[in-house]
Enzyme design. Structure first.
Site, short mmCIF file in Angstrom:
data_model
loop_
_atom_site.label_atom_id
_atom_site.label_comp_id
_atom_site.label_asym_id
_atom_site.label_seq_id
_atom_site.Cartn_x
_atom_site.Cartn_y
_atom_site.Cartn_z
N SER A 1 0.18 -15.31 4.99
CA SER A 1 0.90 -15.31 3.71
C SER A 1 2.30 -15.86 3.89
CB SER A 1 0.90 -13.92 3.09
OG SER A 1 1.66 -13.03 3.86
N GLY B 1 4.88 -15.84 1.34
CA GLY B 1 5.74 -15.47 0.21
C GLY B 1 5.43 -16.31 -1.02
N GLY C 1 2.71 -19.07 -1.28
CA GLY C 1 1.28 -18.78 -1.32
C GLY C 1 0.75 -18.34 0.03
N GLY D 1 2.17 -7.92 -0.18
CA GLY D 1 1.17 -8.01 0.88
C GLY D 1 0.01 -7.04 0.64
N ASP D 2 0.32 -5.84 0.17
CA ASP D 2 -0.73 -4.84 -0.10
C ASP D 2 -1.67 -5.34 -1.21
OD1 ASP D 2 0.70 -3.35 1.67
OD2 ASP D 2 1.56 -1.98 0.19
N1 LIG Z 1 7.81 -14.92 -5.49
C1 LIG Z 1 6.47 -14.91 -5.50
N2 LIG Z 1 5.80 -15.48 -6.52
C2 LIG Z 1 4.45 -15.47 -6.55
N3 LIG Z 1 3.67 -14.92 -5.59
C3 LIG Z 1 4.30 -14.35 -4.55
C4 LIG Z 1 5.73 -14.30 -4.45
N4 LIG Z 1 6.02 -13.65 -3.29
C5 LIG Z 1 4.85 -13.32 -2.71
N5 LIG Z 1 3.81 -13.74 -3.46
C6 LIG Z 1 2.38 -13.59 -3.17
O1 LIG Z 1 2.19 -12.47 -2.35
C7 LIG Z 1 1.57 -12.86 -1.13
C8 LIG Z 1 2.04 -11.95 -0.02
O2 LIG Z 1 3.45 -12.07 0.08
P1 LIG Z 1 4.22 -12.06 1.48
O3 LIG Z 1 3.88 -13.28 2.26
O4 LIG Z 1 5.66 -11.83 1.16
O5 LIG Z 1 3.53 -10.82 2.18
P2 LIG Z 1 4.12 -9.72 3.17
O6 LIG Z 1 5.33 -10.28 3.87
O7 LIG Z 1 3.00 -9.27 4.00
O8 LIG Z 1 4.54 -8.59 2.18
P3 LIG Z 1 4.66 -7.00 2.43
O9 LIG Z 1 6.09 -6.81 2.80
O10 LIG Z 1 4.28 -6.43 1.11
O11 LIG Z 1 3.71 -6.64 3.54
C9 LIG Z 1 1.92 -14.34 -0.95
O12 LIG Z 1 0.98 -15.00 -0.12
C10 LIG Z 1 1.88 -14.82 -2.38
O13 LIG Z 1 0.57 -15.15 -2.79
MG LIG Z 2 2.73 -7.47 5.05
#
Ligand SMILES: Nc1ncnc2c1ncn2[C@@H]1O[C@H](COP(=O)(O)OP(=O)(O)OP(=O)(O)O)[C@@H](O)[C@H]1O
Ligand SMILES: [Mg+2]
Length: 316
Positions: free
Chosen positions: A226, A228, A231, A257-258
């Site tokens: 992922s 952010g 995508g 992420g969840d």
């Molecule tokens: N600003 C945004 N707009 C649209 N979608 C988003 C945005 N931020 C995150 N996402 C979606 O959420 C997914 C997961 O986000 P991210 O990569 O930040 O996960 P993470 O770092 O594991 O988060 P967490 O801290 O919840 O574990 C991304 O792949 C994307 O599809």
């Molecule tokens: Mg995460």
């Protein structure tokens, strides 16, 4: 319902989130709270909440402090989750968020976590072993308490696989390293977590794709990275693509992420294709980012975003 249709989530280090609003918060002074909200949380618990919105049968386990379990027990009852948490002496950690709308600051005060002992860890492994027999998928989410060594992660993944269930691991650092050794079915590191894992910063898509493919070749069927707001990369043996979320107004990225894991697991349980699971997971996480709290409020509205997710080929 078939015998192996259930889903288990494992949360070894849950937390009680206490969010309070304190206008003009000043350290060293008497501060007054205007509003306050307490939520039972932790990755596996949050993911279970999303799965229940799809009416999927979910059992939750992990470690819970026996002295303040009530807020969790109420949630499990209200949401229809089967409670198989191991009770451990002491209190589940609390994370206090002091939100100051005037200064626009957030102050975090994090309590230490539980200290499960060898006997508790054995109990968790045997609980997961027993539950996995009747389950299709087991999701292990979040960090591990300081007293639990990372090798418990690969033991859990091995036990899940030996019972014919799919293991999903959403964790970081040495716990992710350990999980990967036992070859889970799905992992979803973010950019930083994957960089940590390989021991060097992965700055461009080419590097990320290369490492994700490498993990896939070790036997991890679905590797999702992922990124952010950019995508996520979805890599499997037969299909690879980038799923881009629709443009939304980001309110809080907590729980993104969840929601992505929840969407991937729910999509698998519903029998969706890899692509449709990616659409669902991306839509649910975007909808979660577009709202204030960590748990998705309106599933119906979130699902309308699925059509707006762009699936792009990876030309590397
Ligand atoms: N600003 C945004 N707009 C649209 N979608 C988003 C945005 N931020 C995150 N996402 C979606 O959420 C997914 C997961 O986000 P991210 O990569 O930040 O996960 P993470 O770092 O594991 O988060 P967490 O801290 O919840 O574990 C991304 O792949 C994307 O599809
Ligand atoms: Mg995460």
């Amino acid at each position: 319902m078939s015998k192996k249709s259930g889903i288990i989530t494992v949360t070894m280090n849950p937390a009680i989130d206490l969010a309070c609003t304190v206008p003009d918060f000043t350290p060293g002074a008497v501060n007054r709270v205007t509003t306050c909200q307490t939520d039972a949380a932790g990755k596996g618990v949050n993911i279970a909440g999303l799965l229940r919105k799809f009416n999927l049968p979910v059992t939750v386990t992990g470690f819970l402090g026996s002295e303040n379990a009530l807020v969790f027990e109420k949630l499990f009852k209200d949401k229809g989750m089967v409670d198989a948490f191991i009770r451990v002496p002491g209190e589940t950690r609390t994370g206090i968020k002091v939100l100051d709308p005037k200064k626009q600051t957030t102050t975090d005060i994090n309590f230490p976590g539980l200290s499960p002992q060898a006997g508790d860890i054995e109990k968790l492994i045997s609980t997961v072993d027993r539950l996995a027999e009747n389950s299709a998928m087991v999701v292990i989410g979040g960090s591990m308490p300081a007293t639990v060594c990372a090798s418990v992660m690969d033991k859990l993944v091995a036990v899940i696989k030996s019972r014919g269930a799919k293991a999903v691991a959403d964790t970081s650092g040495s716990a992710l390293d350990a999980a990967i050794k036992a070859v889970p079915w799905l992992i979803k590191p973010n950019n930083d977590e994957l960089s940590d894992l390989v021991g060097r910063p992965l700055k461009n898509i080419k590097d990320l794709v290369r490492e994700a493919r490498h993990l896939n070749r070790t036997g991890i069927a679905q590797v999702v990275v992922s990124l952010g707001s950019r995508g996520a990369l979805f890599i499997s043996e037969n299909e690879e693509f980038l799923a881009r979320p629709p443009a939304i107004e980001a309110v809080s990225t907590v729980g993104a992420g969840d929601a992505m894991i929840g969407g991937l697991v729910a999509g698998t349980a519903l029998g969706l294709s890899f692509r449709d699971r990616a659409r669902l997971a991306t839509a649910l996480s975007a909808a979660t980012v577009a709202q204030a709290g960590p748990s998705l409020e309106a599933l119906g509205a979130a699902r309308t975003l699925e059509d707006k997710v762009l699936i792009e080929p990876i030309n590397i």
